[in-house]
Design a protein around this motif. Sequence first.
Motif, mmCIF file in Angstrom:
data_model
loop_
_atom_site.group_PDB
_atom_site.id
_atom_site.type_symbol
_atom_site.label_atom_id
_atom_site.label_comp_id
_atom_site.label_asym_id
_atom_site.label_seq_id
_atom_site.Cartn_x
_atom_site.Cartn_y
_atom_site.Cartn_z
ATOM 1 N N LEU A 98 16.567 9.055 -16.427
ATOM 2 C CA LEU A 98 16.692 10.519 -16.024
ATOM 3 C C LEU A 98 17.871 11.154 -16.655
ATOM 4 C CD1 LEU A 98 15.336 12.564 -14.043
ATOM 5 C CD2 LEU A 98 17.292 11.647 -12.327
ATOM 6 N N ALA A 99 18.716 10.572 -17.161
ATOM 7 C CA ALA A 99 19.990 11.297 -17.869
ATOM 8 C C ALA A 99 19.453 11.844 -19.491
ATOM 9 C CB ALA A 99 21.139 10.452 -18.336
ATOM 10 N N VAL A 100 18.250 10.819 -20.109
ATOM 11 C CA VAL A 100 17.725 11.331 -21.211
ATOM 12 C C VAL A 100 16.962 12.482 -20.934
ATOM 13 C CG1 VAL A 100 16.103 10.612 -22.965
ATOM 14 C CG2 VAL A 100 17.935 9.303 -22.087
ATOM 15 N N ALA A 101 16.178 12.483 -19.888
ATOM 16 C CA ALA A 101 15.033 13.685 -19.443
ATOM 17 C C ALA A 101 16.054 14.828 -19.096
ATOM 18 C CB ALA A 101 14.240 13.480 -18.362
ATOM 19 N N CYS A 102 17.206 14.943 -18.635
ATOM 20 C CA CYS A 102 18.150 15.942 -18.457
ATOM 21 C C CYS A 102 18.722 16.346 -19.749
ATOM 22 C CB CYS A 102 19.180 15.454 -17.474
ATOM 23 S SG CYS A 102 18.647 15.533 -16.004
ATOM 24 N N PHE A 103 18.572 15.604 -20.763
ATOM 25 C CA PHE A 103 19.415 16.058 -21.983
ATOM 26 C C PHE A 103 18.300 16.596 -22.736
ATOM 27 C CE2 PHE A 103 20.137 15.248 -26.359
ATOM 28 C CZ PHE A 103 21.210 15.628 -26.780
ATOM 29 N N VAL A 104 17.012 16.529 -22.677
ATOM 30 C CA VAL A 104 15.841 16.893 -23.472
ATOM 31 C C VAL A 104 15.626 18.514 -23.055
ATOM 32 C CG1 VAL A 104 13.269 16.940 -23.646
ATOM 33 C CG2 VAL A 104 14.594 14.798 -23.777
ATOM 34 N N ILE A 105 16.267 18.803 -21.792
ATOM 35 C CA ILE A 105 15.851 20.133 -21.561
ATOM 36 C C ILE A 105 16.779 21.028 -22.249
ATOM 37 C CG2 ILE A 105 16.457 21.694 -19.402
ATOM 38 C CD1 ILE A 105 13.769 20.063 -18.974
ATOM 39 N N PRO A 106 18.209 20.870 -22.285
ATOM 40 C CA PRO A 106 18.960 21.738 -23.185
ATOM 41 C C PRO A 106 18.517 21.920 -24.714
ATOM 42 C CG PRO A 106 20.542 20.516 -22.142
ATOM 43 C CD PRO A 106 18.919 19.983 -21.705
ATOM 44 N N VAL A 107 17.823 20.603 -25.364
ATOM 45 C CA VAL A 107 17.320 20.690 -26.480
ATOM 46 C C VAL A 107 15.967 21.648 -26.458
ATOM 47 C CG1 VAL A 107 16.301 19.379 -28.397
ATOM 48 C CG2 VAL A 107 18.445 18.459 -27.082
ATOM 49 N N LEU A 108 15.339 21.474 -25.779
ATOM 50 C CA LEU A 108 13.910 22.242 -25.731
ATOM 51 C C LEU A 108 14.522 23.791 -25.321
ATOM 52 C CD1 LEU A 108 11.612 20.429 -23.596
ATOM 53 C CD2 LEU A 108 11.527 20.703 -25.804
ATOM 54 N N GLU A 109 15.460 24.104 -24.501
ATOM 55 C CA GLU A 109 16.037 25.268 -24.331
ATOM 56 C C GLU A 109 16.493 26.152 -25.468
ATOM 57 O OE1 GLU A 109 15.598 27.466 -21.602
ATOM 58 O OE2 GLU A 109 14.378 25.774 -20.887
ATOM 59 N N LEU A 110 17.403 25.512 -26.396
ATOM 60 C CA LEU A 110 17.926 25.987 -27.498
ATOM 61 C C LEU A 110 16.784 26.077 -28.798
ATOM 62 C CD1 LEU A 110 21.246 23.843 -27.416
ATOM 63 C CD2 LEU A 110 20.995 26.347 -26.866
ATOM 64 N N ARG A 111 15.906 25.342 -28.763
ATOM 65 C CA ARG A 111 14.864 25.551 -29.497
ATOM 66 C C ARG A 111 14.014 26.572 -29.502
ATOM 67 N NH1 ARG A 111 13.214 26.466 -34.025
ATOM 68 N NH2 ARG A 111 10.982 25.696 -34.632
ATOM 69 N N MET A 112 13.619 26.650 -27.974
ATOM 70 C CA MET A 112 12.923 27.860 -27.588
ATOM 71 C C MET A 112 13.607 29.200 -27.904
ATOM 72 S SD MET A 112 11.333 28.617 -23.646
ATOM 73 C CE MET A 112 11.941 27.123 -23.303
ATOM 74 N N HIS A 113 14.893 29.195 -27.789
ATOM 75 C CA HIS A 113 15.658 30.348 -27.927
ATOM 76 C C HIS A 113 15.734 30.595 -29.418
ATOM 77 C CE1 HIS A 113 19.675 32.721 -28.735
ATOM 78 N NE2 HIS A 113 19.103 33.044 -27.561
ATOM 79 N N GLU A 114 15.439 29.801 -30.400
ATOM 80 C CA GLU A 114 15.553 29.951 -31.806
ATOM 81 C C GLU A 114 14.116 30.506 -32.088
ATOM 82 O OE1 GLU A 114 16.170 26.047 -33.527
ATOM 83 O OE2 GLU A 114 18.244 26.482 -33.320
ATOM 84 N N VAL A 115 13.125 29.725 -31.370
ATOM 85 C CA VAL A 115 11.692 30.367 -31.720
ATOM 86 C C VAL A 115 11.809 31.833 -31.272
ATOM 87 C CG1 VAL A 115 9.377 30.319 -31.126
ATOM 88 C CG2 VAL A 115 10.712 28.294 -31.626
ATOM 89 N N TRP A 116 12.400 32.386 -30.134
ATOM 90 C CA TRP A 116 12.288 33.676 -29.723
ATOM 91 C C TRP A 116 13.004 34.705 -30.713
ATOM 92 C CZ3 TRP A 116 9.121 36.020 -26.461
ATOM 93 C CH2 TRP A 116 9.352 37.416 -26.045
ATOM 94 N N THR A 117 14.191 34.338 -31.141
ATOM 95 C CA THR A 117 14.999 35.331 -31.953
ATOM 96 C C THR A 117 14.739 34.992 -33.228
ATOM 97 O OG1 THR A 117 16.779 33.506 -32.045
ATOM 98 C CG2 THR A 117 16.885 35.053 -29.987
ATOM 99 N N ALA A 118 13.771 34.428 -33.815
ATOM 100 C CA ALA A 118 13.633 34.220 -35.353
ATOM 101 C C ALA A 118 12.922 35.460 -35.847
ATOM 102 C CB ALA A 118 12.746 33.073 -35.634
#
Length: 118
Positions: A98-118
């Motif tokens: 579950l800790a790994v799953a919780c870590f994946v969320i910030p990674v996906l959020e930051l990547r989504m932010h990069e895709v949106w602001t590119a």
Amino acid sequence: MYEPLTWTLVGLSLAAMVFAIVLAGRDRRINWTLLAGLGVVEVALIAQLVVGIVQFAGTDRDVSAGFFFGYLVGALLILPLGALWALAESSRWGAGALAVACFVIPVLELRMHEVWTA
């Protein structure tokens, strides 16, 4: 993207990750407090999905729809899958998964932010 929601999700997910790591370190299974926190994160992810769809429909940015919606839906699915895995695992490694799953969320959020602001 609505940046305050993105950064709130990053913070909440990292806090849940730390809590899960503490549980794993103490050789304990996940508890209702952690599941309630994950519920709050999941509601925020649903809100982000709605906001993301609305903003994508009204934008003139050159955003890759496949990547953007893939990250939105992926972030929405990862916590329930991690929670199911953690509930099924009777050792400390359930909290670790579950800790790994919780870590994946910030990674996906930051990547989504990069895709949106590119």
